[in-house]
Design a protein around this motif. Sequence first.
Motif, mmCIF file in Angstrom:
data_model
loop_
_atom_site.group_PDB
_atom_site.id
_atom_site.type_symbol
_atom_site.label_atom_id
_atom_site.label_comp_id
_atom_site.label_asym_id
_atom_site.label_seq_id
_atom_site.Cartn_x
_atom_site.Cartn_y
_atom_site.Cartn_z
ATOM 1 N N MET A 1 14.352 -44.967 -51.833
ATOM 2 C CA MET A 1 14.772 -44.904 -50.443
ATOM 3 C C MET A 1 13.674 -45.499 -49.562
ATOM 4 N N LYS A 2 14.074 -46.306 -48.587
ATOM 5 C CA LYS A 2 13.129 -46.894 -47.637
ATOM 6 C C LYS A 2 13.422 -46.384 -46.232
ATOM 7 N N MET A 65 5.852 -40.968 -27.779
ATOM 8 C CA MET A 65 4.994 -41.822 -28.606
ATOM 9 C C MET A 65 3.840 -41.077 -29.252
ATOM 10 N N ASN A 66 3.091 -40.305 -28.468
ATOM 11 C CA ASN A 66 1.854 -39.700 -28.956
ATOM 12 C C ASN A 66 2.068 -38.645 -30.042
ATOM 13 N N LEU A 67 3.313 -38.249 -30.274
ATOM 14 C CA LEU A 67 3.617 -37.224 -31.271
ATOM 15 C C LEU A 67 4.546 -37.760 -32.365
ATOM 16 N N SER A 68 4.577 -39.058 -32.555
ATOM 17 C CA SER A 68 5.517 -39.688 -33.495
ATOM 18 C C SER A 68 5.441 -39.111 -34.907
ATOM 19 N N GLY A 69 4.252 -38.739 -35.342
ATOM 20 C CA GLY A 69 4.092 -38.169 -36.683
ATOM 21 C C GLY A 69 4.842 -36.869 -36.877
ATOM 22 N N GLU A 70 5.084 -36.134 -35.777
ATOM 23 C CA GLU A 70 5.818 -34.865 -35.856
ATOM 24 C C GLU A 70 7.290 -35.081 -36.177
ATOM 25 N N SER A 71 7.770 -36.299 -36.033
ATOM 26 C CA SER A 71 9.135 -36.628 -36.415
ATOM 27 C C SER A 71 9.180 -37.215 -37.830
ATOM 28 N N LEU A 72 8.302 -38.174 -38.104
ATOM 29 C CA LEU A 72 8.356 -38.871 -39.390
ATOM 30 C C LEU A 72 7.979 -37.978 -40.562
ATOM 31 N N ARG A 73 6.912 -37.188 -40.445
ATOM 32 C CA ARG A 73 6.447 -36.375 -41.580
ATOM 33 C C ARG A 73 7.538 -35.438 -42.122
ATOM 34 N N PRO A 74 8.218 -34.645 -41.260
ATOM 35 C CA PRO A 74 9.249 -33.752 -41.806
ATOM 36 C C PRO A 74 10.420 -34.520 -42.432
ATOM 37 N N LEU A 75 10.771 -35.677 -41.869
ATOM 38 C CA LEU A 75 11.842 -36.495 -42.442
ATOM 39 C C LEU A 75 11.433 -36.983 -43.831
ATOM 40 N N MET A 76 10.187 -37.460 -43.946
ATOM 41 C CA MET A 76 9.684 -37.916 -45.250
ATOM 42 C C MET A 76 9.691 -36.786 -46.267
ATOM 43 N N ASP A 77 9.258 -35.606 -45.847
ATOM 44 C CA ASP A 77 9.214 -34.461 -46.759
ATOM 45 C C ASP A 77 10.621 -34.070 -47.204
ATOM 46 N N PHE A 78 11.553 -34.000 -46.272
ATOM 47 C CA PHE A 78 12.920 -33.582 -46.586
ATOM 48 C C PHE A 78 13.589 -34.552 -47.559
ATOM 49 N N GLN A 80 12.027 -36.819 -49.397
ATOM 50 C CA GLN A 80 11.078 -37.193 -50.448
ATOM 51 C C GLN A 80 10.823 -38.707 -50.456
ATOM 52 N N ILE A 81 10.461 -39.223 -49.288
ATOM 53 C CA ILE A 81 10.160 -40.646 -49.139
ATOM 54 C C ILE A 81 8.659 -40.846 -49.300
ATOM 55 N N ASP A 82 8.293 -41.762 -50.169
ATOM 56 C CA ASP A 82 6.879 -42.079 -50.376
ATOM 57 C C ASP A 82 6.361 -42.928 -49.228
ATOM 58 N N VAL A 83 5.072 -42.796 -48.936
ATOM 59 C CA VAL A 83 4.472 -43.543 -47.829
ATOM 60 C C VAL A 83 4.578 -45.058 -48.058
ATOM 61 N N GLU A 84 4.613 -45.496 -49.317
ATOM 62 C CA GLU A 84 4.742 -46.940 -49.566
ATOM 63 C C GLU A 84 6.136 -47.468 -49.238
ATOM 64 N N ASP A 85 7.074 -46.567 -48.957
ATOM 65 C CA ASP A 85 8.437 -46.966 -48.592
ATOM 66 C C ASP A 85 8.706 -46.816 -47.094
ATOM 67 N N ILE A 86 7.627 -46.750 -46.310
ATOM 68 C CA ILE A 86 7.722 -46.619 -44.852
ATOM 69 C C ILE A 86 7.305 -47.942 -44.205
ATOM 70 N N LEU A 87 8.050 -48.366 -43.195
ATOM 71 C CA LEU A 87 7.696 -49.528 -42.372
ATOM 72 C C LEU A 87 7.786 -49.101 -40.917
#
Length: 186
Positions: A1-2, A65-78, A80-87
């Motif tokens: 998954m990307k 903008m300043n809190l973007s990681g608070e959206s991406l991290r939980p989505l990645m965890d849920f 199971q997306i690897d960081v190498e599949d993020i753009l």
Amino acid sequence: MKCIVGLGNPGRKYKETRHNIGFMVIDELVKRNNWELDKSKFNGKYAMERVDGEKIILLQPQTFMNLSGESLRPLMDFYQIDVEDILVIYDDLDLPTGKIRLRQKGGHGGHNGIRSLIDHLGTKEFKRIRIGVGRPVKPIPVVDYVLGKFPKEEQDDVAASITKSADACEAWLKSPFLEVMNEYNN
């Protein structure tokens, strides 16, 4: 998954500002492929689609903008997306308006959205498309500049950079990122 993440700020007030060019690229991908950002979870709006049998997610964080990681991290965890599949797609003051630059990793360069992603992902090693918005020519605070809209004389360059960035995203769904970098950085 990307997962393709366009950075920006939520709300009509910020819709066509320099800081929202990441959102504009996601909007372009949605439009050209008849997709919908129809899911709302993880402090973001997102679409889940398939391209050549592979699942992809398009994400617009709604955290500001300043809190973007608070959206991406939980989505990645849920999912199971690897960081190498993020753009990640975002605005860059150090590139002239209309210019794009693809990178496999890097620092935050003073960009608070990227700083938040680095903090929440625990790494600087994620793929990026930096889209040039230039620097202010008049003395103006950077925050006012990036939250300002593009002037009319820059509209053609901005549209071209959005199209080229969306093309690069689609190329990455089918080819290794290094190949895409070599093609789109020239």
